[in-house]
Design a protein around this motif. Structure first.
Motif, PDB file in Angstrom:
ATOM      1  N   GLU A  28      -6.150  -5.471  -3.246  1.00 53.15           N
ATOM      2  CA  GLU A  28      -4.733  -5.205  -2.985  1.00 53.15           C
ATOM      3  C   GLU A  28      -3.888  -5.534  -4.216  1.00 53.15           C
ATOM      4  O   GLU A  28      -4.067  -6.590  -4.820  1.00 53.15           O
ATOM      5  CB  GLU A  28      -4.237  -6.027  -1.792  1.00 53.15           C
ATOM      6  CG  GLU A  28      -4.814  -5.578  -0.474  1.00 53.15           C
ATOM      7  CD  GLU A  28      -4.413  -4.156  -0.133  1.00 53.15           C
ATOM      8  OE1 GLU A  28      -3.206  -3.894   0.030  1.00 53.15           O
ATOM      9  OE2 GLU A  28      -5.311  -3.310  -0.031  1.00 53.15           O
ATOM     10  N   PRO A  30      -0.079  -5.265  -4.313  1.00 60.17           N
ATOM     11  CA  PRO A  30       1.272  -4.954  -3.845  1.00 60.17           C
ATOM     12  C   PRO A  30       2.296  -5.282  -4.933  1.00 60.17           C
ATOM     13  O   PRO A  30       2.013  -6.052  -5.858  1.00 60.17           O
ATOM     14  CB  PRO A  30       1.442  -5.891  -2.648  1.00 60.17           C
ATOM     15  CG  PRO A  30       0.621  -7.084  -3.022  1.00 60.17           C
ATOM     16  CD  PRO A  30      -0.585  -6.511  -3.738  1.00 60.17           C
ATOM     17  N   THR A  34       1.100  -9.205  -0.107  1.00 58.12           N
ATOM     18  CA  THR A  34       0.340  -8.643   1.004  1.00 58.12           C
ATOM     19  C   THR A  34       0.606  -9.575   2.177  1.00 58.12           C
ATOM     20  O   THR A  34       0.447 -10.793   2.046  1.00 58.12           O
ATOM     21  CB  THR A  34      -1.168  -8.602   0.706  1.00 58.12           C
ATOM     22  OG1 THR A  34      -1.408  -7.761  -0.421  1.00 58.12           O
ATOM     23  CG2 THR A  34      -1.953  -8.085   1.913  1.00 58.12           C
ATOM     24  N   ILE A  58       8.056  -1.709   9.770  1.00 54.61           N
ATOM     25  CA  ILE A  58       7.125  -1.585   8.652  1.00 54.61           C
ATOM     26  C   ILE A  58       7.804  -1.030   7.398  1.00 54.61           C
ATOM     27  O   ILE A  58       7.506  -1.457   6.275  1.00 54.61           O
ATOM     28  CB  ILE A  58       5.865  -0.785   9.046  1.00 54.61           C
ATOM     29  CG1 ILE A  58       4.739  -1.018   8.044  1.00 54.61           C
ATOM     30  CG2 ILE A  58       6.176   0.690   9.199  1.00 54.61           C
ATOM     31  CD1 ILE A  58       4.160  -2.396   8.065  1.00 54.61           C
ATOM     32  N   ASP A  59       8.739  -0.108   7.562  1.00 56.35           N
ATOM     33  CA  ASP A  59       9.426   0.454   6.394  1.00 56.35           C
ATOM     34  C   ASP A  59      10.244  -0.608   5.661  1.00 56.35           C
ATOM     35  O   ASP A  59      10.363  -0.567   4.436  1.00 56.35           O
ATOM     36  CB  ASP A  59      10.312   1.630   6.795  1.00 56.35           C
ATOM     37  CG  ASP A  59       9.496   2.859   7.173  1.00 56.35           C
ATOM     38  OD1 ASP A  59       8.315   2.946   6.769  1.00 56.35           O
ATOM     39  OD2 ASP A  59      10.041   3.736   7.867  1.00 56.35           O
ATOM     40  N   LYS A  62       7.797  -2.398   3.500  1.00 57.77           N
ATOM     41  CA  LYS A  62       7.420  -1.544   2.365  1.00 57.77           C
ATOM     42  C   LYS A  62       8.530  -1.509   1.324  1.00 57.77           C
ATOM     43  O   LYS A  62       8.258  -1.545   0.113  1.00 57.77           O
ATOM     44  CB  LYS A  62       7.107  -0.127   2.853  1.00 57.77           C
ATOM     45  CG  LYS A  62       5.804  -0.029   3.619  1.00 57.77           C
ATOM     46  CD  LYS A  62       5.569   1.384   4.104  1.00 57.77           C
ATOM     47  CE  LYS A  62       4.301   1.481   4.929  1.00 57.77           C
ATOM     48  NZ  LYS A  62       4.122   2.814   5.511  1.00 57.77           N
ATOM     49  N   GLU A  63       9.793  -1.442   1.770  1.00 58.23           N
ATOM     50  CA  GLU A  63      10.933  -1.430   0.845  1.00 58.23           C
ATOM     51  C   GLU A  63      10.976  -2.691  -0.008  1.00 58.23           C
ATOM     52  O   GLU A  63      11.532  -2.672  -1.114  1.00 58.23           O
ATOM     53  CB  GLU A  63      12.253  -1.298   1.620  1.00 58.23           C
ATOM     54  CG  GLU A  63      12.484   0.060   2.238  1.00 58.23           C
ATOM     55  CD  GLU A  63      13.601   0.067   3.277  1.00 58.23           C
ATOM     56  OE1 GLU A  63      14.335  -0.940   3.406  1.00 58.23           O
ATOM     57  OE2 GLU A  63      13.725   1.090   3.970  1.00 58.23           O
ATOM     58  N   ASP A  67       2.773  -5.019   1.319  1.00 54.18           N
ATOM     59  CA  ASP A  67       1.731  -4.293   2.043  1.00 54.18           C
ATOM     60  C   ASP A  67       1.336  -5.143   3.241  1.00 54.18           C
ATOM     61  O   ASP A  67       1.312  -6.374   3.152  1.00 54.18           O
ATOM     62  CB  ASP A  67       0.509  -4.054   1.161  1.00 54.18           C
ATOM     63  CG  ASP A  67       0.794  -3.122  -0.012  1.00 54.18           C
ATOM     64  OD1 ASP A  67       1.833  -2.429   0.017  1.00 54.18           O
ATOM     65  OD2 ASP A  67      -0.015  -3.102  -0.958  1.00 54.18           O
ATOM     66  N   GLN A  90       1.964   2.999  12.650  1.00 56.12           N
ATOM     67  CA  GLN A  90       2.306   2.785  11.241  1.00 56.12           C
ATOM     68  C   GLN A  90       1.540   1.615  10.619  1.00 56.12           C
ATOM     69  O   GLN A  90       1.653   1.383   9.421  1.00 56.12           O
ATOM     70  CB  GLN A  90       3.809   2.511  11.098  1.00 56.12           C
ATOM     71  CG  GLN A  90       4.694   3.624  11.602  1.00 56.12           C
ATOM     72  CD  GLN A  90       4.477   4.916  10.823  1.00 56.12           C
ATOM     73  OE1 GLN A  90       4.527   4.912   9.601  1.00 56.12           O
ATOM     74  NE2 GLN A  90       4.197   5.992  11.531  1.00 56.12           N
TER      75      GLN A  90
END
Length: 171
Positions: A28, A30, A34, A58-59, A62-63, A67, A90
């Motif tokens: 990973e 990110p 993470t 979840i968005d 992510k923003e 992860d 998602q």
């Protein structure tokens, strides 16, 4: 002796996912973190509510360059049933984590107390892991209740990133 300490390397973590790929924490990369969410399994209504809420946010993670993976000891069949029956489309769902691997993350292990629960499973935990695979933060529960609220985690991450706040609890 604790296995998981801030600023130290996270224990190895490798699981199969319902997306048909092997997920490995070491791979990973990110932007910021993470977030590893360990959950009890499909038998747990509190987990269903918790992961459904995470799915809706979840968005926002992510923003912030985070992860996310959610992991249980469930079998592949039960993990796929989780995705099909819970509103978690998602989320990246990992399964099949062994009890000995859960112990490396300092998770509490419970024995089933009714026929709806597996013989043994781990209790919830939430971890933020930095891109260098070091532990930033850990929240480990011995019961299914009182888990970190995702809005509070998001707010904390905003503060941490804004202030360049260091990991705490390593002493």
């Amino acid at each position: 002796m604790k296995n998981v300490l801030p600023r130290k390397q996270a224990p190895q973590l490798r699981v199969q996912t319902t997306k048909g790929v092997e997920w490995n924490l070491e791979d990973e990369k990110p932007e910021n973190f993470t977030m590893v969410v360990f959950y009890r399994g499909i038998h747990c209504p509190v987990c269903k509510k918790y992961l459904t809420e995470l799915n809706s946010k979840i968005d926002e993670f992510k923003e912030r360059g985070i992860d996310v993976i959610c992991i249980s000891a469930n079998t592949e069949e039960l993990a796929k049933k989780t995705v099909a029956s819970w509103d978690v489309d998602q989320l990246n769902i990992g399964y099949g984590l062994l009890t000995e691997d859960a112990r490396k993350w300092d998770l509490y292990i419970s024995e089933g107390i009714n026929d709806k629960e597996p013989e043994a499973f781990f209790e919830p935990g939430l971890f933020l892991i930095k891109p260098d695979n070091s532990v930033y933060a850990a929240s480990i529960q011995s019961m299914p209740f009182a888990r970190p609220e995702f809005d509070a985690v998001l707010k904390a991450v905003d503060f941490v990133l804004d202030k360049n706040y260091p990991p705490r609890g390593e002493a």
